[in-house]
Design a protein around this motif. Structure first.
Motif, PDB file in Angstrom:
ATOM      1  N   ARG A 143     -36.291  45.018 -19.311  1.00 23.02           N
ATOM      2  CA  ARG A 143     -37.020  46.254 -19.632  1.00 23.02           C
ATOM      3  C   ARG A 143     -36.557  46.903 -20.936  1.00 23.02           C
ATOM      4  O   ARG A 143     -37.341  47.527 -21.634  1.00 23.02           O
ATOM      5  CB  ARG A 143     -36.834  47.275 -18.504  1.00 23.02           C
ATOM      6  N   CYS A 144     -35.263  46.783 -21.230  1.00 24.64           N
ATOM      7  CA  CYS A 144     -34.711  47.515 -22.377  1.00 24.64           C
ATOM      8  C   CYS A 144     -35.373  47.058 -23.681  1.00 24.64           C
ATOM      9  O   CYS A 144     -35.468  45.865 -23.959  1.00 24.64           O
ATOM     10  CB  CYS A 144     -33.200  47.295 -22.451  1.00 24.64           C
ATOM     11  N   THR A 145     -35.805  48.023 -24.481  1.00 22.05           N
ATOM     12  CA  THR A 145     -36.448  47.707 -25.765  1.00 22.05           C
ATOM     13  C   THR A 145     -35.513  47.981 -26.940  1.00 22.05           C
ATOM     14  O   THR A 145     -35.924  47.922 -28.095  1.00 22.05           O
ATOM     15  CB  THR A 145     -37.715  48.562 -25.952  1.00 22.05           C
ATOM     16  N   ALA A 146     -34.274  48.325 -26.643  1.00 24.76           N
ATOM     17  CA  ALA A 146     -33.264  48.613 -27.669  1.00 24.76           C
ATOM     18  C   ALA A 146     -33.690  49.773 -28.565  1.00 24.76           C
ATOM     19  O   ALA A 146     -33.402  49.779 -29.764  1.00 24.76           O
ATOM     20  CB  ALA A 146     -32.966  47.362 -28.495  1.00 24.76           C
ATOM     21  N   CYS A 147     -34.350  50.770 -27.964  1.00 26.51           N
ATOM     22  CA  CYS A 147     -34.820  51.903 -28.773  1.00 26.51           C
ATOM     23  C   CYS A 147     -33.665  52.816 -29.194  1.00 26.51           C
ATOM     24  O   CYS A 147     -33.774  53.555 -30.171  1.00 26.51           O
ATOM     25  CB  CYS A 147     -35.874  52.699 -28.008  1.00 26.51           C
ATOM     26  N   GLY A 148     -32.574  52.821 -28.441  1.00 29.66           N
ATOM     27  CA  GLY A 148     -31.397  53.600 -28.819  1.00 29.66           C
ATOM     28  C   GLY A 148     -31.421  55.049 -28.367  1.00 29.66           C
ATOM     29  O   GLY A 148     -30.471  55.796 -28.628  1.00 29.66           O
ATOM     30  N   LEU A 149     -32.474  55.466 -27.661  1.00 23.02           N
ATOM     31  CA  LEU A 149     -32.575  56.869 -27.247  1.00 23.02           C
ATOM     32  C   LEU A 149     -31.433  57.259 -26.303  1.00 23.02           C
ATOM     33  O   LEU A 149     -30.882  58.361 -26.385  1.00 23.02           O
ATOM     34  CB  LEU A 149     -33.935  57.088 -26.563  1.00 23.02           C
ATOM     35  N   CYS A 150     -31.068  56.352 -25.421  1.00 23.97           N
ATOM     36  CA  CYS A 150     -29.992  56.646 -24.462  1.00 23.97           C
ATOM     37  C   CYS A 150     -28.688  56.935 -25.198  1.00 23.97           C
ATOM     38  O   CYS A 150     -27.955  57.864 -24.855  1.00 23.97           O
ATOM     39  CB  CYS A 150     -29.823  55.478 -23.496  1.00 23.97           C
ATOM     40  N   THR A 151     -28.404  56.154 -26.227  1.00 24.18           N
ATOM     41  CA  THR A 151     -27.167  56.340 -26.988  1.00 24.18           C
ATOM     42  C   THR A 151     -27.184  57.704 -27.676  1.00 24.18           C
ATOM     43  O   THR A 151     -26.190  58.436 -27.679  1.00 24.18           O
ATOM     44  CB  THR A 151     -27.025  55.223 -28.048  1.00 24.18           C
ATOM     45  N   VAL A 154     -33.804  59.831 -19.811  1.00 20.45           N
ATOM     46  CA  VAL A 154     -34.518  59.765 -21.101  1.00 20.45           C
ATOM     47  C   VAL A 154     -35.089  58.386 -21.409  1.00 20.45           C
ATOM     48  O   VAL A 154     -35.942  58.253 -22.287  1.00 20.45           O
ATOM     49  CB  VAL A 154     -33.610  60.195 -22.288  1.00 20.45           C
ATOM     50  N   CYS A 155     -34.623  57.369 -20.728  1.00 21.55           N
ATOM     51  CA  CYS A 155     -35.063  56.009 -21.081  1.00 21.55           C
ATOM     52  C   CYS A 155     -36.571  55.864 -20.875  1.00 21.55           C
ATOM     53  O   CYS A 155     -37.062  55.977 -19.750  1.00 21.55           O
ATOM     54  CB  CYS A 155     -34.321  54.972 -20.242  1.00 21.55           C
ATOM     55  N   PRO A 156     -37.319  55.591 -21.937  1.00 20.55           N
ATOM     56  CA  PRO A 156     -38.778  55.487 -21.789  1.00 20.55           C
ATOM     57  C   PRO A 156     -39.211  54.200 -21.089  1.00 20.55           C
ATOM     58  O   PRO A 156     -40.352  54.090 -20.654  1.00 20.55           O
ATOM     59  CB  PRO A 156     -39.275  55.510 -23.243  1.00 20.55           C
TER      60      PRO A 156
HETATM   61  S1  SF4 Z   1     -33.274  54.208 -23.840  1.00 21.60           S
HETATM   62 FE1  SF4 Z   1     -31.557  52.771 -23.872  1.00 21.60          FE
HETATM   63  S2  SF4 Z   1     -31.808  51.540 -22.045  1.00 21.60           S
HETATM   64 FE2  SF4 Z   1     -33.747  52.578 -22.416  1.00 21.60          FE
HETATM   65  S3  SF4 Z   1     -34.940  51.124 -23.595  1.00 21.60           S
HETATM   66 FE3  SF4 Z   1     -33.930  52.479 -25.049  1.00 21.60          FE
HETATM   67  S4  SF4 Z   1     -32.019  51.374 -25.536  1.00 21.60           S
HETATM   68 FE4  SF4 Z   1     -32.820  50.454 -23.677  1.00 21.60          FE
END
Ligand code: SF4
Ligand code: SF4
Ligand code: SF4
Length: 548
Positions: free
Chosen positions: A241-249, A303-305
């Motif tokens: 599922r993870c798209t590596a969007c970086g929002l969680c970080t 927050v993870c979309p």
């Molecule tokens: S918010 Fe984090 S866990 Fe969710 S898709 Fe983005 S990088 Fe992956």
């Protein structure tokens, strides 16, 4: 029972210089039940022919003893020879080389010992009985432990040949130390540009199954039929599922030292290992997460979309059945803290820390600075053999640090045309194709080469660092002041390599690197059949040596 033939090998002078072969021949010939022959090289075609001729001429011989080298080397050769005339197992090897001539110097005593070894083998072979062979199916799957450059390369080679490969990596991404380097000698290629396509090829290969955050914790079975227990830590993020969007970080409230950047900057409890990591997905550092340890927070989950964060993941164990195992668990830098080398000062850094600063995606965005205050260094000094070739730490040469320091000195010269660049060395080791030429080119870059071991590093009154050194090239004492000191830190086997030595019952040397079966003729085999070593788990080596 028939007679026993005894064949004594001179092995050139490997055996004969220390063991009196003629005397042994005379002694054993006194026994009428023995047929005794000697040869300069029994394993040679002529030597084997002599064995066959002897068996032809002496039809009453029904078993034999070959007194030569270790059966690890030539057992198969002699078995194939014997089976042309007798049952393949009606012989015994007496190791009078590794167990005798190579470890003794007193000729008389060595000859006595060789006599005892051979006598023992003669007695033993009397109990041999002809036996047959059975065909046992072997597993075609292979386990590769460690996904640095050596492990990835081995996996691809095996996978391309049609073997199914389990590639086990303890980190959250494959790639290993090579992903941390700026450029690589002797071509000055961008390291990440070289290794990244290999990582992606590994990920995309239909015959390779990647197991990240995983370690081998148990082994049973034998060659062709190993059972391996692999433990996988929870990532707490669904890879699919993870798209590596970086929002969680971005939203995670917990900052931690970034281990990938050797603590030179910070990251968050949930983060993607590095730019270009494979798999390209976030993971949670268990020890730092508030939700896992205190039951609070959970922001990343909210927050993870992609709904990828999954706190229900648990540690898992999996049993793999494989026919062979390749160990590619690599090296680490020796921790020199609390030694005379590593003066506790932020501006004393290791070669790998400098690499991280050189990389544009690194902790300083590609700027090389003094970590203490962020200033640009005016004088940079490289100290070679930091902990290597030193009886107090590592006696051996770490093999690659001369070359990578020369490369980094060249890069520093390009970045800082007006800076003073020094290199303190014992002697420069640049063997291998194009390395000496590379060194010669670097010498033209106005780098001060100082031939000597430095004294303890100390604080200079102006806030810089200094040490004293006797330069053997000019016969002068010098005081060297520097803004930034870069240590060519000794390499040692990684913790994973040391652990695998125990789990897989592998032999290792005094230096703790894994021991091959034979350094020259079996450099990737181990004493356990079906388990192989590649890369720096066997000893420090360059990238090109890891994959050839
Ligand atoms: S918010 Fe984090 S866990 Fe969710 S898709 Fe983005 S990088 Fe992956
Ligand atoms: S739950 Fe853990 S990883 Fe997620 S945001 Fe909070 S502290 Fe960070
Ligand atoms: S490679 Fe060079 S710096 Fe490294 S230990 Fe050997 S001699 Fe010293």
């Amino acid at each position: 029972m028939g007679k026993t033939a005894v064949f004594l090998c001179h092995c050139g002078d490997n055996i004969a210089a220390t063991v009196d072969i003629e005397k042994l021949k005379k002694e054993f010939s006194k026994d009428k039940n023995l047929v005794v022959k000697n040869h300069m090289f029994l394993c040679s075609e002529a030597g084997q022919q002599m064995i066959l001729d002897t068996l032809d001429k002496n039809k009453d011989v029904d078993r034999l003893v070959i007194a030569s080298c270790s059966p690890k080397h030539h057992w198969n050769i002699f078995k194939d020879c014997v089976k042309q005339k007798l049952n393949a197992y009606m012989f015994e090897m007496a190791n009078i080389r590794e167990h005798c001539s190579w470890v003794h110097s007193d000729r008389e005593e060595a000859t006595k010992k060789a006599y005892s070894i051979i006598k023992g083998a003669i007695n033993k072979v009397q109990h041999h009985e002809p036996i047959g062979t059975v065909d046992v199916p072997v597993k075609r799957d292979v386990l590769v432990i460690g996904a640095g450059i050596a492990g990835m390369h081995a996996s691809l080679e095996l996978a391309d040949k049609g073997f199914h490969v389990y590639l086990v990596e303890k980190e959250a991404s494959i790639g290993g130390n090579m992903t941390k380097l700026g450029r690589t000698f002797p071509t000055d290629d961008c390291s990440m540009c070289t290794v990244s396509p290999i990582m992606n090829e590994v990920k995309a290969h239909p015959n390779i199954e990647l197991l990240t955050l995983s370690e081998v914790v148990g082994l049973s079975g034998r060659v062709g039929d190993y059972n391996v227990t692999v433990e996988t830590k929870p990532r707490y993020v669904d890879l699919d599922r993870c798209t590596a969007c970086g929002l969680c970080t971005e939203k995670c409230p917990v900052s931690i030292p970034n281990n990938y950047n050797l603590g030179l900057d910070k990251t968050k409890a949930i983060h993607i290992p590095f730019d270009g990591s494979v798999p390209n997905a976030a993971f949670i550092e268990e020890e730092a997460c508030l939700k896992i340890n205190k039951g609070v927070c959970g922001i990343c989950e909210k927050v993870c979309p992609a709904d990828a964060v999954d706190f229900n993941q648990k540690k898992e164990r999996r049993e793999l059945k494989v026919g062979a195992i390749v160990v590619a668990t690599g090296y680490q830098q020796t921790d020199l803290s609390n030694t005379e080398y590593y003066y506790e000062h932020p501006d004393v850094i290791t070669g790998l820390e400098l690499e991280r600063m050189i990389v544009p995606s690194g902790p300083t965005g590609g700027k090389v600075v003094c970590p203490s205050d962020g200033r640009e260094p005016k004088t940079i000094t490289f100290i070679q053999c930091a902990g290597s070739r030193d009886k107090r730490h590592k006696e051996y040469c770490s093999n690659i640090c001369c070359m990578y320091s020369i490369k980094n000195a060249k890069i520093m010269r390009a970045k800082f045309p007006d800076a003073t660049i020094n290199m303190c060395y014992i002697d420069i080791r640049a063997p291998g194709r194009r390395n000496e030429e590379y060194y010669a080119l670097a010498r033209e870059k106005n780098i001060n080469m100082i031939m000597g071991r430095p004294s303890q590093i100390m604080d200079a009154p102006d806030g810089r660092l200094f040490f004293d050194v006797f330069d053997k090239a000019t016969n002068k004492f010098m005081r060297v002041e520097s803004d930034l000191i870069v240590l060519a830190t000794a390499l040692e086997p990684s913790e994973g390599t040391k652990r695998m030595a125990k789990v897989l019952h592998l032999q290792y040397g005094m230096d703790k690197f894994l021991s091959p079966l034979h350094v020259k003729i079996a450099p990737v085999d181990t004493t356990t059949e079906g388990i192989y070593i590649v890369g720096t788990a066997e000893g420090p080596k360059s990238i090109q040596d890891c994959i050839t």
